[in-house]
Enzyme design. Structure first.
Site, PDB file in Angstrom:
ATOM      1  N   CYS A   1      47.840  40.494  43.522  1.00  0.00           N
ATOM      2  CA  CYS A   1      46.670  40.394  44.551  1.00  0.00           C
ATOM      3  C   CYS A   1      47.448  40.347  45.911  1.00  0.00           C
ATOM      4  CB  CYS A   1      46.226  39.067  44.438  1.00  0.00           C
ATOM      5  SG  CYS A   1      44.714  38.463  45.614  1.00  0.00           S
TER       6      CYS A   1
ATOM      7  N   LYS B   1      49.996  41.185  35.497  1.00  0.00           N
ATOM      8  CA  LYS B   1      49.460  42.630  36.079  1.00  0.00           C
ATOM      9  C   LYS B   1      50.273  42.463  37.750  1.00  0.00           C
ATOM     10  CE  LYS B   1      44.934  44.489  37.516  1.00  0.00           C
ATOM     11  NZ  LYS B   1      44.876  44.246  38.942  1.00  0.00           N
TER      12      LYS B   1
ATOM     13  N   ASN C   1      47.206  51.769  35.846  1.00  0.00           N
ATOM     14  CA  ASN C   1      46.044  51.059  36.632  1.00  0.00           C
ATOM     15  C   ASN C   1      46.064  51.843  38.113  1.00  0.00           C
ATOM     16  OD1 ASN C   1      45.142  48.553  38.616  1.00  0.00           O
ATOM     17  ND2 ASN C   1      43.671  49.413  37.547  1.00  0.00           N
ATOM     18  N   GLY C   2      44.546  52.235  38.716  1.00  0.00           N
ATOM     19  CA  GLY C   2      44.588  52.748  39.865  1.00  0.00           C
ATOM     20  C   GLY C   2      43.893  53.977  40.081  1.00  0.00           C
ATOM     21  N   ASP C   3      42.903  54.184  40.321  1.00  0.00           N
ATOM     22  CA  ASP C   3      42.277  55.289  40.896  1.00  0.00           C
ATOM     23  C   ASP C   3      41.737  56.204  39.580  1.00  0.00           C
ATOM     24  OD1 ASP C   3      42.941  54.583  43.091  1.00  0.00           O
ATOM     25  OD2 ASP C   3      44.229  56.168  43.715  1.00  0.00           O
TER      26      ASP C   3
ATOM     27  N   PRO D   1      40.618  42.642  35.639  1.00  0.00           N
ATOM     28  CA  PRO D   1      40.077  41.591  36.277  1.00  0.00           C
ATOM     29  C   PRO D   1      39.633  41.815  37.670  1.00  0.00           C
ATOM     30  CG  PRO D   1      42.349  41.392  36.103  1.00  0.00           C
ATOM     31  CD  PRO D   1      42.219  42.623  35.433  1.00  0.00           C
ATOM     32  N   LEU D   2      38.538  41.146  38.014  1.00  0.00           N
ATOM     33  CA  LEU D   2      37.789  41.589  39.260  1.00  0.00           C
ATOM     34  C   LEU D   2      37.317  40.498  39.957  1.00  0.00           C
ATOM     35  CD1 LEU D   2      35.954  44.935  38.279  1.00  0.00           C
ATOM     36  CD2 LEU D   2      37.954  44.813  39.803  1.00  0.00           C
TER      37      LEU D   2
ATOM     38  N   ARG E   1      37.580  49.383  39.734  1.00  0.00           N
ATOM     39  CA  ARG E   1      36.535  49.863  40.588  1.00  0.00           C
ATOM     40  C   ARG E   1      35.522  50.895  40.007  1.00  0.00           C
ATOM     41  NH1 ARG E   1      39.915  51.576  45.861  1.00  0.00           N
ATOM     42  NH2 ARG E   1      41.581  52.068  43.761  1.00  0.00           N
TER      43      ARG E   1
ATOM     44  N   GLN F   1      43.144  35.555  33.289  1.00  0.00           N
ATOM     45  CA  GLN F   1      44.142  35.862  34.711  1.00  0.00           C
ATOM     46  C   GLN F   1      44.273  34.680  35.417  1.00  0.00           C
ATOM     47  OE1 GLN F   1      43.984  38.238  38.049  1.00  0.00           O
ATOM     48  NE2 GLN F   1      45.538  39.475  37.202  1.00  0.00           N
TER      49      GLN F   1
HETATM   50  C1  LIG Z   1      36.513  43.483  44.297  1.00  0.00           C
HETATM   51  C2  LIG Z   1      37.925  43.464  43.355  1.00  0.00           C
HETATM   52  C3  LIG Z   1      38.478  42.405  43.025  1.00  0.00           C
HETATM   53  C4  LIG Z   1      39.758  42.453  42.271  1.00  0.00           C
HETATM   54  N1  LIG Z   1      39.896  41.072  41.652  1.00  0.00           N
HETATM   55  C5  LIG Z   1      41.292  41.336  41.244  1.00  0.00           C
HETATM   56  C6  LIG Z   1      41.766  40.027  40.237  1.00  0.00           C
HETATM   57  O1  LIG Z   1      41.005  39.033  40.338  1.00  0.00           O
HETATM   58  N2  LIG Z   1      43.057  40.312  39.668  1.00  0.00           N
HETATM   59  C7  LIG Z   1      43.640  41.369  39.830  1.00  0.00           C
HETATM   60  O2  LIG Z   1      44.738  41.297  39.329  1.00  0.00           O
HETATM   61  N3  LIG Z   1      43.262  42.349  40.532  1.00  0.00           N
HETATM   62  C8  LIG Z   1      42.220  42.374  41.110  1.00  0.00           C
HETATM   63  N4  LIG Z   1      41.662  43.464  41.638  1.00  0.00           N
HETATM   64  C9  LIG Z   1      42.466  44.463  41.683  1.00  0.00           C
HETATM   65  C10 LIG Z   1      41.907  45.423  40.317  1.00  0.00           C
HETATM   66  O3  LIG Z   1      42.124  45.000  39.341  1.00  0.00           O
HETATM   67  C11 LIG Z   1      42.667  47.078  40.262  1.00  0.00           C
HETATM   68  O4  LIG Z   1      44.033  46.510  40.119  1.00  0.00           O
HETATM   69  C12 LIG Z   1      42.629  47.596  41.682  1.00  0.00           C
HETATM   70  O5  LIG Z   1      41.248  47.649  42.086  1.00  0.00           O
HETATM   71  C13 LIG Z   1      43.127  49.028  41.043  1.00  0.00           C
HETATM   72  O6  LIG Z   1      42.363  49.675  40.128  1.00  0.00           O
HETATM   73  P1  LIG Z   1      41.354  50.860  40.357  1.00  0.00           P
HETATM   74  O7  LIG Z   1      41.509  51.857  41.245  1.00  0.00           O
HETATM   75  O8  LIG Z   1      40.593  51.219  38.944  1.00  0.00           O
HETATM   76  O9  LIG Z   1      40.094  49.957  41.155  1.00  0.00           O
HETATM   77  C14 LIG Z   1      40.388  43.413  42.357  1.00  0.00           C
HETATM   78  C15 LIG Z   1      40.062  44.728  43.084  1.00  0.00           C
HETATM   79  C16 LIG Z   1      38.885  44.599  43.573  1.00  0.00           C
HETATM   80  C17 LIG Z   1      38.160  46.142  44.180  1.00  0.00           C
END
Ligand SMILES: Cc1cc2nc3c(=O)[nH]c(=O)nc-3n(C[C@H](O)[C@H](O)[C@H](O)COP(=O)(O)O)c2cc1C
Length: 331
Positions: A111, A150, A211-213, A27-28, A236, A81
């Protein structure tokens, strides 16, 4: 709750779900709207995608309903979510999302944004695990679809106990947990701690998503190997690259991967994204599209100059014609 290779089983409460892909799109907020999901879906027909986080209370007051609109018409699984700290709106919003066609309900406990955590939502729930458990359990009783969480490794380094946290959420009835391998305190600094996720995975019986990186295909493979997780979630890494989740999926399934999109394809994707946003939001769509255009229109000769001109375009007509002109030069 078994894992067979490349599948994740979620029993639900009468509505069993079997995920045919172990790669999830995270979710973003501000990104993973219906238009973004439609693009991701082109390459990832089986992956679980998510809405942006939805404020449960606002949903019940009538705001943000477009975020869960027509989910049942979307192809493939889409989880909704929710975030909040109030049980009643969370239950009502979960029921509403189920009715709208949600594949599952995910509760946001990760969050780190202050405005949300100070009231007790998002990762703020990590400071009141009894309330977190009650929310999971009440929502699980109210809907038939699976309820997942999450989260992060903890609130801060002082109260750090990721295994205790994971067991607590599992005991409350969560059917799958996604861990971003950082604490709330760490924000996005340092590295996602995949070893800590491996420790959690060893102790839990429900599926765990790491999740992450993850920003390359090899990262995905390495993360699965280190964590032993049931799947990976990409955040990301898919900004501006809606093909990335599908690319990882096919890489993990067959060890093969499709070629990186050509410059022409990138520009066509950027154009589709822009035109879809304009269709849905009118001229305001250009403002929303700018970040996506900036992420997608890169990695080709002259892309820096091209982006500069594109982002300066003060009308959608101008932006569209710049992209179309550039595409023509590549024919
Ligand atoms: C622009 C942005 C928006 C995000 N929005 C959410 C969200 O709505 N819900 C959520 O659980 N995490 C959100 N996240 C966190 C990501 O889902 C993820 O957990 C975090 O970026 C780490 O993973 P990555 O390294 O693959 O980015 C957001 C992250 C970014 C950068």
């Amino acid at each position: 709750m078994n894992r067979t290779l490349n599948e994740i089983h979620l029993p639900g409460r009468g509505t069993q779900r079997i995920l045919k892909s172990i790669v999830l799109q995270s979710p973003l907020a501000g990104i993973s709207d219906q238009i973004f999901r439609k693009l991701v879906r082109k390459w990832a027909p089986e992956a679980l995608l998510f809405t942006e986080m939805v404020n449960a209370n606002s949903l019940e007051l009538g705001y943000g309903r477009e975020k869960i609109k027509e989910l049942s018409k979307e192809k493939g699984p889409v989880g909704v979510q929710l975030f909040d700290f109030r049980i009643k709106p969370m239950i009502e919003a979960a029921k509403r999302a189920e009715e709208a066609g949600a594949y599952l309900i995910d509760i946001n406990m990760g969050c780190p944004v202050k405005k949300i955590t100070k009231k007790g939502g998002g990762s703020g729930l990590l400071r009141d695990l009894d309330l977190a458990a009650e929310i999971i359990s009440e929502i699980s009783n109210a809907v038939k679809i699976p309820v997942t969480v999450k989260t992060r490794l903890g609130w801060c380094n002082k109260s750090y106990d990721p295994i205790g946290l994971a067991l607590h959420l599992q005991d409350a009835g969560a059917q799958l947990l996604t861990f971003h391998g950082r604490t709330r305190q760490e924000g996005f600094s340092g590295k996602s701690n995949w070893v800590a996720i491996a420790e959690i995975k060893k102790r839990l019986s429900i599926p765990i998503i790491a999740n992450g990186d993850i920003s390359t295909l090899e990262d995905a493979r390495k993360c699965l190997k280190i964590t032993g997780a049931d799947g990976v979630m990409i955040g990301r890494g898919s900004l501006g690259t809606p093909w990335f989740v599908g690319q990882i999926d096919s890489f993990l399934k067959s060890d093969k991967t499709f070629n990186e999109p050509t410059t022409k394809m990138r520009l066509e994707i950027a154009l589709e994204h822009l035109e879809s946003l304009l269709q849905s939001k009118g001229e305001h769509g250009l403002l929303i599209a700018r970040k996506h255009l900036n992420w997608t229109c890169k990695d080709f000769e002259g892309s820096k100059e091209f982006r500069k001109d594109l982002l300066k375009a003060n009308s959608s007509k101008k932006a569209i014609s710049l992209i179309k002109e550039k595409i023509k030069t590549l024919d």
